[in-house]
Structure formats: structure tokens, C-alpha cells
Write an enzyme that holds these catalytic residues in place. Structure first.
Site, PDB file in Angstrom:
ATOM      1  N   ASP A 180       0.891  -1.160   0.000  1.00  0.00           N
ATOM      2  CA  ASP A 180       0.000   0.000   0.000  1.00  0.00           C
ATOM      3  C   ASP A 180       0.925   1.205   0.000  1.00  0.00           C
ATOM      4  O   ASP A 180       1.493   1.558   1.036  1.00  0.00           O
ATOM      5  CB  ASP A 180      -0.903   0.002   1.230  1.00  0.00           C
ATOM      6  N   HIS A 181       1.107   1.823  -1.167  1.00  0.00           N
ATOM      7  CA  HIS A 181       2.155   2.835  -1.280  1.00  0.00           C
ATOM      8  C   HIS A 181       1.897   4.052  -0.403  1.00  0.00           C
ATOM      9  O   HIS A 181       2.815   4.807  -0.105  1.00  0.00           O
ATOM     10  CB  HIS A 181       2.357   3.256  -2.742  1.00  0.00           C
ATOM     11  N   HIS A 243      -6.115   2.420   1.439  1.00  0.00           N
ATOM     12  CA  HIS A 243      -5.336   3.582   1.887  1.00  0.00           C
ATOM     13  C   HIS A 243      -5.911   4.222   3.152  1.00  0.00           C
ATOM     14  O   HIS A 243      -5.196   4.463   4.124  1.00  0.00           O
ATOM     15  CB  HIS A 243      -5.267   4.630   0.781  1.00  0.00           C
TER      16      HIS A 243
END
Length: 490
Positions: A180-181, A243
Site C-alpha cells: 500500500d504505497h 489507503h
């Protein structure tokens, strides 16, 4: 990252080696690690894709993706560590070639048997690849074996669980790194530093002092060229399930026993287990779905006027909701989350709203006191703002809201790792702190599934909002119900 880098030997096998993500993010990130010294002589990268390509042409793809980021010598030396294999992920015979390449490159570059398998392909292949890696003997017996998985991790709890079972047939859960950047963003990683590193905040991070918590993930762009994917996912699955939930995890968790990945995940899992699950009535009461309409500019089309979007689509491009945790720390404190496309500004931020002081200033009008707000600004400009009450410069005793402000310096911006650089570095180190684990993923899916079901059955209104605003006015009413308001107004 350490100021004196230690080399991290490995062979990285990248499924999807000629894809857009690899060229835009992965190769530049690996190159940054190379320039900083984390990758030196003892590493190799195997890129795979269906179409035929020789090593030299593949290395040229790599060189083009990083050419502006280093000297000619650095680029050439880095690209020399790359090899290519044409590969059909559905054909088990092709995995034999990869097995031989892994063994050859491990010996050639003295990589110590350390292997990372990175899946940058269509999600429908994730499980199949993981099982084949195990069954066809691609894993090393002497070093570590780790699997990096791009999102989306399933499309519902059921599909996520099926994928998890497939991955676990080849890898243990501590070997799986779900990307999950957002967790790799510098200011998201500042959340624990700000919270636990300052006793004044640590001591007040609870229901006794905090009125509400707000997480905003706003985008200015519309659906653009992603209509094919986006119309099956919407904002709920594209942004909230992953996110927003992962950021909330850092904000709501208990203080971990230590700052190890194991203890951090345990602390997050404890608070996620206290998340109130909503039934149909509670979904309608606590969540708003919206879809962007036309804006005041000619080019601001409505969502249903975008290319490849069905004219009768009820897909959500905006979500706002209220989360509730049923534990001693947070009972009664709403966590508001929102995300949307075609909003007034690009902004990712956290706003911690403190309760208004009850101190009696005598003749002073108490209504003039403001609620102090701690804001952690994530994108596009990183920083921390703290609005607090101070005295106005007048002969009368009056208060005003003053802003304490810090922004990431230009010098720090240059040194700040890209999220993918950080993720790759952490995976090489075996640090899972900034990756989602299965327990957190499963709870977020169970929660989101309840919302998706209500919306799929059209049992909640679809609010149309004007492009270039901050979304549906229904989200303002959602907060007003408990005497709250959105801090960020666009």
C-alpha cells in the site's frame, strides 16, 4: 534509512517487467537504492513478460527509465544487473527457465540465496504465480524468500480470502508483503513519530481530549483513462478499503510494545478488532456516496459523460463516512474518512480536532475559544500545522486562533525516498511495519463489504456533487449531526 548503507544482496524476480509501473516507479526506485549503496555488486533483477525480448533490449528499457536520474556510468553499471525471460505465467513449463535463471544469477552475483518475487501483473494471476513459485521449486533453500503483492488484494472479503489461501499455499504470511504505497509516504511515516515521540500528544491522544479525527484523500482529477477499472471498483474499493484504513490504523492503534513490525501489526490488529461493524441501517446513517457532476468549466464533464462510463452508472466517485471504535481509548470519538475524484484540490491530510477548553476566563466570551487542531499534511506538500488558542493583541482580553506551521524543507525533499523505494528497501530488510497484514486486510474487507452490499442494492442515495467542490453536501450534514465540521474546506 541508515546514513551508512549496508549492501542488501538479492535476486529480484519481477513479473510484469516491461509494464508501466516497473518503468515509472520500480526501476527508478531500485536505481536510487543502487546510488545510495543498498544495492551494489551482489544483486540481479529478472524481468518477465509474455512478449519476446533479449537482455540488451530489456536493459535499454531500464536505461531509458532512469537516464535522467544519474550519470551515464551509473546507468550503464546498474542496467548490467538486469536479465529478461519471456514468460507465460499460466504455463508451468516456463517456470523451469526461471528456476535455472535464479540459480545462475544467484551464483554469478553472489546474492546469498535471497529472493524477492514481485507481482506487478493483473491481480487474477497472483494466486497462480505464488503457487507455481512453490510447486516448481523457484524458492531458495539458503536465503530468504519474500513475495511482494500489488493492490488490489481481492474485490471483497470472499475473494481476498481465496487469494490469501492461494498465497499461503506457497508462502507463510510473514513472507507476504502487501503493498500500500500510502504507507510509504514520508508524512504517513511521521504519524507514529509525532504521536509517540511527543509526550504532550501521546498523553492526550484519547477520548478525554480529542473530539474527532478526520482523514481526507482528495483528488482533483476525474476518472481519466481508468474507467474500465474504476467503474467496477469506485472510490470505496479504490481508496477506502486500503489507503484510508491503513492510515486510520496508525492513528487509532494502541502504543506498540516496541517499534518492531510484529508489535506494530499486533497493535493495529487490536484496534481493528474493536471497529464497530455496521448493519444496513447503520451504513445508510454513517456513510455517504457521491458521484461527480458537471463543473463550471466546459471541460468538467459529469462522471457518466466520461468515455467508457455507462450513462446510467451509479458508481461512487466520492465516499465520506464515520468509523467508530468500541474500546476504552476511542469510545464516542468519530473517525471521519472521505475521498473523491474531481474535488476542489489535491489534498491528503489528517486533522486531529481537540475538544474546546472549558477554562473560565470570567468576563471573556467563551464562544470565542477555538477547537485546537493538529494537522498532518501528507500530499502535495508535507508538513505539520497546529492551530491553538492565544491572546489577541488588544487592550481587552480576547483570544484568537494562532497557527504553528512546519513544512518539509527543500533539502529534505531531495532526500525523501519515493514510497516504492522505501517499500522495496523495507522488503529487502524483512521489515513488514509498513505493509498491510492479513488480519487488517480481512477486517477492512468485512467492513467495506457491508457498505458495498447496501450500495449495490441501491438502498442508499447517490448524491451528485458539482466538480471542483469538496464533494457531497450530505457529508457536511453527516458531521453536523454530532456538532462537527470538516476542517479542510478546499
Amino acid at each position: 534509512m541508515d546514513n551508512k548503507p549496508t549492501e542488501l544482496p538479492l535476486v529480484l524476480l519481477l513479473f510484469g517487467g516491461t509494464g508501466d509501473l516497473a518503468k515509472r516507479k520500480l526501476y527508478p526506485s531500485l536505481f536510487n537504492l543502487f546510488k545510495k549503496g543498498y544495492l551494489q555488486k551482489h544483486f540481479a533483477v529478472i524481468g518477465t513478460a509474455r512478449h519476446p525480448l533479449d537482455d540488451e533490449k530489456f536493459q535499454e528499457v531500464v536505461r531509458q527509465s532512469i537516464a535522467k536520474n544519474g550519470t551515464e556510468g551509473q546507468v550503464k553499471e546498474f542496467a548490467a544487473h538486469f536479465r529478461y525471460s519471456s514468460h507465460d505465467v499460466t504455463d508451468l513449463k516456463d517456470y523451469g527457465k526461471l528456476k535455472n535463471m535464479l540459480a545462475k544469477l544467484d551464483k554469478e552475483f553472489d546474492a546469498g540465496g535471497n529472493r524477492i518475487f514481485y507481482m506487478s501483473v493483473a491481480p487474477r494471476f497472483f494466486g497462480q504465480i505464488a503457487q507455481a513459485i512453490k510447486s516448481e521449486g523457484l524458492m531458495s533453500d539458503t536465503g530468504y524468500n519474500r513475495l511482494m503483492v500489488e493492490k488490489p488484494f481481492g474485490t471483497s472479503y470472499k475473494t481476498a480470502e481465496e487469494l490469501q489461501n492461494q498465497l499461503e499455499s506457497g508462502f507463510s504470511d510473514d513472507q507476504i508483503f502487501r503493498i500500500d504505497h500510502y504507507l510509504g509516504k514520508e508524512m504517513v511515516q511521521n504519524i507514529p513519530a509525532v504521536r509517540f515521540g511527543n509526550p504532550i500528544l501521546d498523553a492526550t491522544w484519547n477520548k478525554n481530549y480529542i473530539k474527532n479525527v478526520q482523514v481526507t484523500l482528495a483528488e482533483q482529477l476525474g476518472v481519466e483513462e481508468r474507467a474500465g477499472y474504476y467503474n467496477t471498483a469506485g472510490a470505496l474499493l479504490d481508496m477506502i478499503q486500503n489507503h484510508a484504513f491503513q492510515i486510520v490504523g496508525w492513528l487509532a492503534m494502541e502504543k506498540p510494545s516496541s517499534f518492531s513490525d510484529t508489535d506494530i501489526r499486533a497493535a493495529k490488529n487490536t484496534v481493528f478488532s474493536k471497529l464497530k461493524m455496521y448493519d444496513e441501517r447503520e451504513v445508510v446513517a454513517n456513510f455517504v456516496r457521491g458521484q461527480y457532476g458537471r463543473g463550471r468549466e466546459v471541460w468538467q464533464k459529469s462522471y457518466t459523460e466520461e468515455p467508457n462510463v455507462p450513462a446510467d452508472s451509479k458508481n461512487d466517485t466520492y465516499v465520506a463516512g464515520r468509523l467508530q471504535f468500541e474500546n476504552d481509548r476511542w469510545t464516542g470519538v468519530p473517525f471521519y474518512i472521505r475521498t473523491g475524484k474531481r474535488l476542489a484540490a489535491k489534498q491528503t491530510r489528517v486533522d486531529i480536532v481537540y475538544k474546546k477548553s472549558s477554562f473560565d476566563f470570567g468576563k471573556f466570551n467563551q464562544d470565542k475559544l477555538s477547537e485546537p487542531v493538529l494537522s498532518i499534511l501528507i500530499d502535495p506538500v508535507g508538513g505539520i500545522n497546529f492551530s491553538l488558542n492565544g491572546k489577541n493583541v488588544t487592550t481587552e482580553f480576547e483570544t484568537r486562533s494562532d497557527l504553528l506551521k512546519w513544512s518539509i524543507s527543500d533539502q529534505d525533499k531531495v532526500k525523501t525516498p519515493d514510497p516504492y523505494e522505501r517499500m522495496l528497501h523495507d522488503a529487502m530488510n524483512g521489515d513488514g511495519s509498513n505493509f498491510a497484514d492479513w488480519n487488517g486486510v480481512s477486517i477492512s474487507w468485512k467492513f467495506v463489504d457491508q457498505i458495498a452490499k447496501v450500495w449495490a442494492e441501491d438502498k442508499a442515495p447517490l448524491e451528485i456533487y458539482e466538480s471542483a467542490t469538496m464533494g457531497s453536501v450530505a457529508s457536511d450534514r453527516l458531521l453536523a449531526e454530532t456538532g462537527d465540521r470538516w476542517i479542510y474546506r478546499g
